[in-house]
Design a protein around this motif. Structure first.
Motif, PDB file in Angstrom:
ATOM      1  N   GLU A   6      -5.120  -8.484   8.860  1.00 33.69           N
ATOM      2  CA  GLU A   6      -6.277  -7.806   9.462  1.00 33.69           C
ATOM      3  C   GLU A   6      -6.121  -6.288   9.392  1.00 33.69           C
ATOM      4  N   GLN A   7      -4.895  -5.805   9.643  1.00 33.38           N
ATOM      5  CA  GLN A   7      -4.655  -4.364   9.565  1.00 33.38           C
ATOM      6  C   GLN A   7      -4.826  -3.851   8.136  1.00 33.38           C
ATOM      7  N   ARG A   8      -4.343  -4.622   7.147  1.00 33.93           N
ATOM      8  CA  ARG A   8      -4.514  -4.215   5.751  1.00 33.93           C
ATOM      9  C   ARG A   8      -5.985  -4.132   5.376  1.00 33.93           C
ATOM     10  N   ASP A   9      -6.772  -5.104   5.854  1.00 39.27           N
ATOM     11  CA  ASP A   9      -8.213  -5.086   5.593  1.00 39.27           C
ATOM     12  C   ASP A   9      -8.869  -3.862   6.221  1.00 39.27           C
ATOM     13  N   ASP A  10      -8.463  -3.540   7.457  1.00 35.39           N
ATOM     14  CA  ASP A  10      -9.041  -2.384   8.157  1.00 35.39           C
ATOM     15  C   ASP A  10      -8.705  -1.081   7.435  1.00 35.39           C
ATOM     16  N   VAL A  11      -7.436  -0.960   7.010  1.00 33.68           N
ATOM     17  CA  VAL A  11      -7.023   0.247   6.281  1.00 33.68           C
ATOM     18  C   VAL A  11      -7.813   0.369   4.978  1.00 33.68           C
ATOM     19  N   ALA A  12      -7.955  -0.744   4.249  1.00 29.71           N
ATOM     20  CA  ALA A  12      -8.673  -0.724   2.971  1.00 29.71           C
ATOM     21  C   ALA A  12     -10.137  -0.347   3.173  1.00 29.71           C
ATOM     22  N   ASP A  13     -10.766  -0.900   4.218  1.00 30.74           N
ATOM     23  CA  ASP A  13     -12.178  -0.583   4.485  1.00 30.74           C
ATOM     24  C   ASP A  13     -12.354   0.903   4.774  1.00 30.74           C
ATOM     25  N   ASP A  14     -11.476   1.453   5.632  1.00 30.84           N
ATOM     26  CA  ASP A  14     -11.568   2.863   5.984  1.00 30.84           C
ATOM     27  C   ASP A  14     -11.231   3.748   4.783  1.00 30.84           C
ATOM     28  N   ALA A  15     -10.214   3.335   4.019  1.00 30.92           N
ATOM     29  CA  ALA A  15      -9.809   4.131   2.854  1.00 30.92           C
ATOM     30  C   ALA A  15     -10.907   4.189   1.809  1.00 30.92           C
ATOM     31  N   ALA A  16     -11.617   3.077   1.611  1.00 29.66           N
ATOM     32  CA  ALA A  16     -12.712   3.064   0.640  1.00 29.66           C
ATOM     33  C   ALA A  16     -13.788   4.079   1.032  1.00 29.66           C
ATOM     34  N   ILE A  17     -14.103   4.110   2.313  1.00 34.98           N
ATOM     35  CA  ILE A  17     -15.124   5.053   2.798  1.00 34.98           C
ATOM     36  C   ILE A  17     -14.642   6.496   2.627  1.00 34.98           C
ATOM     37  N   ILE A  28      -5.452  10.152   2.680  1.00 33.22           N
ATOM     38  CA  ILE A  28      -5.722   8.896   3.395  1.00 33.22           C
ATOM     39  C   ILE A  28      -4.413   8.235   3.814  1.00 33.22           C
ATOM     40  N   GLY A  29      -3.431   8.219   2.897  1.00 33.80           N
ATOM     41  CA  GLY A  29      -2.148   7.611   3.213  1.00 33.80           C
ATOM     42  C   GLY A  29      -1.455   8.314   4.374  1.00 33.80           C
ATOM     43  N   ALA A  30      -1.532   9.660   4.415  1.00 31.69           N
ATOM     44  CA  ALA A  30      -0.897  10.425   5.484  1.00 31.69           C
ATOM     45  C   ALA A  30      -1.485  10.066   6.842  1.00 31.69           C
ATOM     46  N   ARG A  31      -2.767   9.755   6.875  1.00 30.26           N
ATOM     47  CA  ARG A  31      -3.435   9.373   8.124  1.00 30.26           C
ATOM     48  C   ARG A  31      -2.804   8.113   8.722  1.00 30.26           C
ATOM     49  N   TYR A  32      -2.357   7.207   7.846  1.00 24.51           N
ATOM     50  CA  TYR A  32      -1.790   5.935   8.306  1.00 24.51           C
ATOM     51  C   TYR A  32      -0.266   5.884   8.164  1.00 24.51           C
ATOM     52  N   ASP A  33       0.343   6.999   7.767  1.00 27.58           N
ATOM     53  CA  ASP A  33       1.778   7.046   7.513  1.00 27.58           C
ATOM     54  C   ASP A  33       2.174   6.016   6.451  1.00 27.58           C
ATOM     55  N   LEU A  34       1.355   5.948   5.390  1.00 28.46           N
ATOM     56  CA  LEU A  34       1.598   5.045   4.268  1.00 28.46           C
ATOM     57  C   LEU A  34       1.619   5.861   2.984  1.00 28.46           C
ATOM     58  N   THR A  35       2.232   5.335   1.942  1.00 27.73           N
ATOM     59  CA  THR A  35       2.249   6.060   0.668  1.00 27.73           C
ATOM     60  C   THR A  35       0.870   5.989   0.020  1.00 27.73           C
ATOM     61  N   PRO A  36       0.516   6.999  -0.783  1.00 33.63           N
ATOM     62  CA  PRO A  36      -0.773   6.966  -1.487  1.00 33.63           C
ATOM     63  C   PRO A  36      -0.906   5.736  -2.382  1.00 33.63           C
ATOM     64  N   GLN A  37       0.204   5.358  -3.034  1.00 34.99           N
ATOM     65  CA  GLN A  37       0.161   4.210  -3.938  1.00 34.99           C
ATOM     66  C   GLN A  37      -0.149   2.915  -3.192  1.00 34.99           C
ATOM     67  N   TYR A  38       0.424   2.767  -1.988  1.00 33.73           N
ATOM     68  CA  TYR A  38       0.189   1.547  -1.204  1.00 33.73           C
ATOM     69  C   TYR A  38      -1.265   1.470  -0.738  1.00 33.73           C
ATOM     70  N   VAL A  39      -1.794   2.604  -0.269  1.00 31.52           N
ATOM     71  CA  VAL A  39      -3.197   2.632   0.176  1.00 31.52           C
ATOM     72  C   VAL A  39      -4.123   2.355  -1.005  1.00 31.52           C
ATOM     73  N   TYR A  40      -3.790   2.941  -2.152  1.00 29.88           N
ATOM     74  CA  TYR A  40      -4.580   2.710  -3.367  1.00 29.88           C
ATOM     75  C   TYR A  40      -4.619   1.216  -3.713  1.00 29.88           C
ATOM     76  N   ARG A  41      -3.442   0.561  -3.695  1.00 27.75           N
ATOM     77  CA  ARG A  41      -3.383  -0.865  -4.037  1.00 27.75           C
ATOM     78  C   ARG A  41      -4.149  -1.718  -3.029  1.00 27.75           C
ATOM     79  N   LEU A  42      -3.987  -1.411  -1.743  1.00 20.47           N
ATOM     80  CA  LEU A  42      -4.721  -2.152  -0.715  1.00 20.47           C
ATOM     81  C   LEU A  42      -6.230  -2.047  -0.937  1.00 20.47           C
ATOM     82  N   THR A  43      -6.676  -0.834  -1.207  1.00 20.62           N
ATOM     83  CA  THR A  43      -8.112  -0.569  -1.294  1.00 20.62           C
ATOM     84  C   THR A  43      -8.725  -1.164  -2.549  1.00 20.62           C
ATOM     85  N   THR A  44      -8.079  -0.941  -3.697  1.00 17.25           N
ATOM     86  CA  THR A  44      -8.671  -1.426  -4.949  1.00 17.25           C
ATOM     87  C   THR A  44      -8.610  -2.945  -5.067  1.00 17.25           C
TER      88      THR A  44
END
Length: 198
Positions: A6-17, A28-44
């Motif tokens: 559920e958290q991954r889905d929420d991050v991906a939804d917010d990151a897409a926006i 976007i990654g800094a906002r969640y304390d995550l790497t840019p690559q991880y946020v990119y993979r979650l979102t795409t």
């Protein structure tokens, strides 16, 4: 930090926006304390993302784009004048119900890539961790390179001509765009077969 589904889905939804609004994957990654690559993979993995080039604003005024296109400007010229990406220009034209007639350009309509385009694409290629060992580069950097190459193709440069101008094999760009699912749609060829009479 391990995220729940559920958290991954929420991050991906917010990151897409946020990405569509102009934020970078790093921001976007800094906002969640995550790497840019991880946020990119979650979102795409969850959203259909239209990629933009680094340092360019994602949006363009539709009316202004249409006016400039009708005045005969190329996608590159409009993008440069408006300070946005060619993808933003294509999106604006599609929003206005017009598509730039440049996918798989006919020989009579094609052009040669400019020195600036070649320099930019070579810079993006050299930024890819796999380059120059890999024929087709993957990852976010490879996706950015593929998107930039696709923009040049959409603006009238045949893929084979661009591949050769970049010092690669004639089919290299086909491979690169295929890796990132960015190959243009094939035009339907005219058939010369005679109709069979009954």
């Amino acid at each position: 930090m391990k995220l729940s589904t559920e958290q991954r889905d929420d991050v991906a939804d917010d990151a897409a926006i946020r990405y569509r609004a102009g934020e970078s994957w790093a921001e976007i990654g800094a906002r969640y304390d995550l790497t840019p690559q991880y946020v990119y993979r979650l979102t795409t993995a969850r959203h259909d993302i239209t990629f933009r080039r680094w340092g360019r604003q994602p949006f363009a005024d539709v009316d202004e784009v249409v006016r400039r296109r009708e005045d005969g400007q190329t996608l590159e010229q409009i993008a440069e004048d408006l300070g946005c990406s060619r993808q933003a220009i294509r999106t604006a034209l599609e929003t206005a119900g017009r598509t730039p007639p440049t996918r798989y350009p006919r020989l009579a309509e094609s052009r040669t890539p400019t020195a600036d385009e070649i320099a930019e694409l070579r810079g993006l290629y050299e930024a890819c961790p796999q380059a120059p060992r890999a024929r087709a580069v993957r990852g976010e950097e490879g996706r950015v390179l593929a998107g930039a190459c696709r923009s040049v193709v959409d603006d009238g440069v045949p893929m084979q001509r661009l591949s050769v101008a970049l010092g690669r094999g004639a089919t290299w760009l086909h491979w690169l765009l295929s890796c990132h699912d960015l190959r243009p749609e094939l035009r339907k060829a005219r058939t010369t077969t005679r109709r069979t009479r009954s």
